[in-house]
Design a protein around this motif. Structure first.
Motif, PDB file in Angstrom:
ATOM      1  N   SER A  12     138.950  29.736   8.971  1.00  0.00           N
ATOM      2  CA  SER A  12     138.987  30.022   7.539  1.00  0.00           C
ATOM      3  C   SER A  12     140.400  29.895   6.984  1.00  0.00           C
ATOM      4  N   PHE A  13     141.366  30.487   7.668  1.00  0.00           N
ATOM      5  CA  PHE A  13     142.741  30.430   7.173  1.00  0.00           C
ATOM      6  C   PHE A  13     143.299  29.006   7.240  1.00  0.00           C
ATOM      7  N   TYR A  14     142.937  28.273   8.291  1.00  0.00           N
ATOM      8  CA  TYR A  14     143.432  26.906   8.443  1.00  0.00           C
ATOM      9  C   TYR A  14     142.904  25.991   7.334  1.00  0.00           C
TER      10      TYR A  14
ATOM     11  N   VAL B   6     133.130  38.458   6.594  1.00  0.00           N
ATOM     12  CA  VAL B   6     132.526  37.440   5.733  1.00  0.00           C
ATOM     13  C   VAL B   6     133.269  37.334   4.406  1.00  0.00           C
ATOM     14  N   ILE B   7     133.642  38.456   3.852  1.00  0.00           N
ATOM     15  CA  ILE B   7     134.408  38.420   2.597  1.00  0.00           C
ATOM     16  C   ILE B   7     135.701  37.632   2.790  1.00  0.00           C
ATOM     17  N   VAL B   8     136.356  37.839   3.919  1.00  0.00           N
ATOM     18  CA  VAL B   8     137.585  37.084   4.203  1.00  0.00           C
ATOM     19  C   VAL B   8     137.286  35.589   4.307  1.00  0.00           C
ATOM     20  N   ILE B   9     136.183  35.231   5.005  1.00  0.00           N
ATOM     21  CA  ILE B   9     135.823  33.814   5.160  1.00  0.00           C
ATOM     22  C   ILE B   9     135.593  33.157   3.804  1.00  0.00           C
ATOM     23  N   VAL B  10     134.797  33.796   2.965  1.00  0.00           N
ATOM     24  CA  VAL B  10     134.447  33.209   1.681  1.00  0.00           C
ATOM     25  C   VAL B  10     135.646  33.175   0.741  1.00  0.00           C
ATOM     26  N   VAL B  11     136.438  34.240   0.743  1.00  0.00           N
ATOM     27  CA  VAL B  11     137.569  34.313  -0.174  1.00  0.00           C
ATOM     28  C   VAL B  11     138.665  33.323   0.202  1.00  0.00           C
ATOM     29  N   THR B  12     138.872  33.077   1.487  1.00  0.00           N
ATOM     30  CA  THR B  12     139.977  32.219   1.901  1.00  0.00           C
ATOM     31  C   THR B  12     139.682  30.738   1.717  1.00  0.00           C
TER      32      THR B  12
ATOM     33  N   VAL C 222     125.497  34.942   6.256  1.00  0.00           N
ATOM     34  CA  VAL C 222     125.970  35.808   5.173  1.00  0.00           C
ATOM     35  C   VAL C 222     127.028  35.088   4.342  1.00  0.00           C
ATOM     36  N   SER C 223     127.867  34.292   4.988  1.00  0.00           N
ATOM     37  CA  SER C 223     128.875  33.523   4.245  1.00  0.00           C
ATOM     38  C   SER C 223     128.212  32.598   3.236  1.00  0.00           C
ATOM     39  N   GLY C 224     127.173  31.879   3.675  1.00  0.00           N
ATOM     40  CA  GLY C 224     126.467  30.980   2.769  1.00  0.00           C
ATOM     41  C   GLY C 224     125.816  31.714   1.610  1.00  0.00           C
ATOM     42  N   LEU C 225     125.228  32.874   1.894  1.00  0.00           N
ATOM     43  CA  LEU C 225     124.561  33.649   0.853  1.00  0.00           C
ATOM     44  C   LEU C 225     125.553  34.184  -0.173  1.00  0.00           C
TER      45      LEU C 225
ATOM     46  N   ILE D  79     136.322  37.006  -6.552  1.00  0.00           N
ATOM     47  CA  ILE D  79     136.109  38.406  -6.939  1.00  0.00           C
ATOM     48  C   ILE D  79     134.624  38.755  -6.834  1.00  0.00           C
ATOM     49  N   SER D  80     133.769  37.831  -7.276  1.00  0.00           N
ATOM     50  CA  SER D  80     132.321  38.052  -7.178  1.00  0.00           C
ATOM     51  C   SER D  80     131.893  38.185  -5.725  1.00  0.00           C
ATOM     52  N   ALA D  81     132.500  37.386  -4.855  1.00  0.00           N
ATOM     53  CA  ALA D  81     132.158  37.454  -3.436  1.00  0.00           C
ATOM     54  C   ALA D  81     132.465  38.821  -2.857  1.00  0.00           C
ATOM     55  N   VAL D  82     133.571  39.407  -3.271  1.00  0.00           N
ATOM     56  CA  VAL D  82     133.921  40.748  -2.793  1.00  0.00           C
ATOM     57  C   VAL D  82     132.870  41.765  -3.251  1.00  0.00           C
ATOM     58  N   ILE D  83     132.458  41.671  -4.508  1.00  0.00           N
ATOM     59  CA  ILE D  83     131.480  42.628  -5.048  1.00  0.00           C
ATOM     60  C   ILE D  83     130.132  42.472  -4.346  1.00  0.00           C
ATOM     61  N   VAL D  84     129.662  41.225  -4.212  1.00  0.00           N
ATOM     62  CA  VAL D  84     128.380  40.995  -3.532  1.00  0.00           C
ATOM     63  C   VAL D  84     128.461  41.445  -2.086  1.00  0.00           C
TER      64      VAL D  84
END
Length: 649
Positions: free
Chosen positions: A24-26, A166-172, A489-492, A524-529
């Motif tokens: 994710s970070f890469y 998952v939040i980290v994966i989606v946000v990054t 969960v990342s996809g959702l 931001i939405s990803a964090v809330i969901v």
């Protein structure tokens, strides 16, 4: 069961999580634009995307829930596999290429391509959120289920851990990292499941008692109810306990005192003609002070007890004790001629309003295990009542139609360069998913026959099967299953964040967001969901994952599929018809699920007899209702609105 953390489990878990976060970070630097964040610039190779389809689709329900249902009931769990796989036929022949041609980032893009309607975007965006949240529940429950044996931690910690990662994966990195995480976990899941199945087949089948006692045969007079009630009977030299404190209602069970002050031994009374056998059962009673196993506190110290694992073969054909290695076909043929001990459960209420759950063995012919209709929810298949048959057909219809309606699956078509690549990636996905679902049958049956069942949680069947062979295999399988949850969960969450930022805020409320700002809002939405998913995963602990997913498929198929199919194949479809169809399908299926007997019993904890819906699965009613709604509303609005779809298909 009592789960202990192991070094192997911790190492495997840490390795998989660090690898996932490293990816994710890469890849995060590639997700600064909206095209990169939501669709990976449409540059994912079709073969990679196909395996990622499998990684996205093979969720906790596929791996944990289906294997657990097969291990507990037999063939019925495999019906979910068939339904899940059949749904890809719709995705391949109906949805794949049009989705790529019509849309950019989200499901709403495809529906609104011909109309540019805020109403369509609002309805499709809300539907995406509702379906995604419904589908998130079993994934988060599965995360908590895995953390318990993997690290020896409580269920809620597993849910929080998955949510945070998952939040980290989606946000990054958005879709770029999500795709590669799904490709990685899809590949590893299929490979190591195949390894586990190979071990199951090489071991074959073996007669075992699982460490459970049997007393008998006894004469009927030795277990007469009047002698049990007086408490003065002696069975095999052991004192029968007086059935006080609610136990008098358990007429088919008998409690025998122990000499070691560790509660009691519980037996189920089985009658065959004039002879009676006592088969050992187990009870779990939760009080404010402790959890009691057969009357003794849960634990391994003196005076404490823990549950034994279930799942074993009681008889093989020709009085064999062990078969040796078997091929896939020979394994099923031998099992069909054998006798397997399955585990059922019932409840006893006590005077202090606590409840004991009794798990008891039931010898079952292998031919019965390999036929449909053994699961309580599927027994209507062979019954005379129309309700059970319709409920089953409704579930299969939802699974068949739901795959091509799931938002996190639909958005994956935007990650490849063209319609041909979308079709090819779907074919790769079908091949990968189909092979895995064949493996689930042997994984579930292997857990059923290898003493690898936690009677209180059938969702752990596959990981515990691995542990029965090797601790490292258990650690790897559990860590892969955990990564399975991460990918799905990342996809959702990505689909949900796209619905908020791209469909609702920009498409409905008219906020003009640059690509960078749109990505920021999506994060931001990803964090809330993600936080909502964590809370729901904790609240719904204990429900079977596959059954929860069946509900999500019903809602998705009712809300999303009718409008998409009619838009593609009926030129008189109007924007009003699409909006009405989505809303009617979504709310009718949600209402049906929330008012079903299963929800009354499993979620609300109230008498299911008061449920107003006649059966639990709504698809057979709500999917046609959504189609009918679209047709009627489109016919009513087409001539005066002039906004019919100009081109169909």
């Amino acid at each position: 069961m009592i789960y202990d953390a192991s070094v192997a489990a911790i190492v495997a878990f840490a390795a998989f999580v660090l690898l996932t976060l490293g990816i994710s970070f890469y890849l995060g630097r590639r997700a600064t634009s909206s095209e990169g964040y939501f669709a990976a610039h449409g540059q994912i190779p079709w073969a990679i995307n196909g395996v990622a389809f499998a990684g996205d689709y093979l969720s906790a329900a596929s791996f944990l829930g289906i294997c657990g249902m097969i291990a507990s009931y037999g063939y019925d769990g495999f019906l979910y596999s068939i339904g899940y796989l059949a749904g890809w036929v719709v995705a391949l022949f109906v949805i794949a290429e049009p989705m790529k041609r019509l849309g950019r980032f989200t499901f709403a893009d495809a529906l609104d391509a011909k109309f540019q309607s805020p109403g369509i975007r609002a309805a499709a965006g809300v539907s995406t959120l509702v379906v995604s949240v419904f589908y998130l529940i079993p994934q988060m429950v599965g995360a908590g289920v895995l953390i318990q044996p993997l690290l020896g931690l409580p269920h809620w910690i597993g849910v929080v851990a998955v949510g945070a990662v998952v939040i980290v994966i989606v946000v990054t990195a958005g879709m770029v990292s999500t795709t590669w995480v799904q490709f990685l976990k899809g590949s590893l899941l299929v490979i190591f499941s195949a390894v586990l199945v190979a071990i199951v087949l090489s071991k074959g089948l073996k007669v075992d008692d699982g460490g459970f006692q049997s007393i008998g045969p006894l004469d009927e007079s030795e277990v007469a109810p009047q002698r049990i009630q007086t408490g003065d009977a002696m069975i095999a030299g052991r004192t029968v306990l007086t059935p006080d404190d609610g136990w008098s209602d358990a007429q088919d069970f008998i409690r025998l005192a122990r000499d070691d002050n560790r509660g009691f031994d519980l037996f189920r009374i089985e009658r065959s003609g004039a002879q009676v056998w006592l088969r050992q059962a187990q009870s779990v009673r939760k009080t404010d002070a402790a959890t009691l196993i057969d009357g003794a506190p849960l634990g391994r110290d003196p005076g404490q007890r823990e549950l034994l694992t279930g799942g074993y073969v009681s008889r093989l054909p020709d009085d064999q004790q062990q078969t040796g290695p078997l091929g896939p076909a020979a394994y099923l043929a031998t099992l069909r001629q054998s006798e397997v001990v399955l585990w059922k459960k019932t409840s006893v209420w006590h005077d202090d309003e606590t409840m004991s759950t009794i798990y008891y063995p039931q010898a079952t012919e292998g031919s019965q295990v390999l036929r449909p209709g053994e699961h309580p929810r599927f027994q209507g298949i062979r019954g005379e009542s129309w309700v059970g048959k319709i409920n089953f057909l409704s579930l299969m219809l939802a699974l068949f139609c739901g795959t091509a309606s799931l938002p996190h699956i639909l958005i994956r078509y935007y990650t490849v360069k063209d319609a041909a690549a979308a079709r090819k990636s779907t074919i790769v996905g079908i091949a990968t998913i189909g092979f895995f679902y064949v493996l689930t049958l042997y994984l579930g049956l292997g857990a059923m026959t290898n003493g690898a069942l936690d009677l209180t949680s059938n969702n752990m069947a596959a990981p515990l099967l691995a542990r029965s062979f090797n601790d490292w295999l258990f650690a790897i399988i559990s860590a892969i299953a955990f990564t399975t949850v991460l990918g799905t969960v990342s996809g959702l969450i990505l689909a949900s964040s796209g619905a908020v930022a791209h469909d609702l805020l920009e498409g409905v409320f008219g906020l003009q967001l640059s690509g960078t700002r749109q990505v920021r809002v999506a994060k931001i939405s990803a964090v809330i969901v993600g936080i909502v998913a964590i809370v729901l995963g904790i609240l719904f602990q204990g429900l079977n994952l596959s059954y929860l997913v069946g509900w999500a498929f019903s809602v998705a198929a009712s809300a999303n599929l009718p409008s998409l199919v009619m838009l593609l194949f009926w030129k008189r479809t109007t924007r009003q018809g699409i909006v009405a169809s989505i809303l009617v399908g979504m709310f009718s299926s949600l209402a049906w699920v929330l008012l079903s007997a299963d929800t009354f019993e499993s979620v609300y904890g109230i008498d299911p007899a008061g449920a107003p819906t006649p059966f639990g699965q709504p698809g057979i009613v709500t999917i046609p209702l959504a189609f009918l709604t679209l047709i009627v509303v489109s016919l009513m609005t087409g001539n005066r609105s002039g906004d019919e779809a100009p081109v169909a298909g």
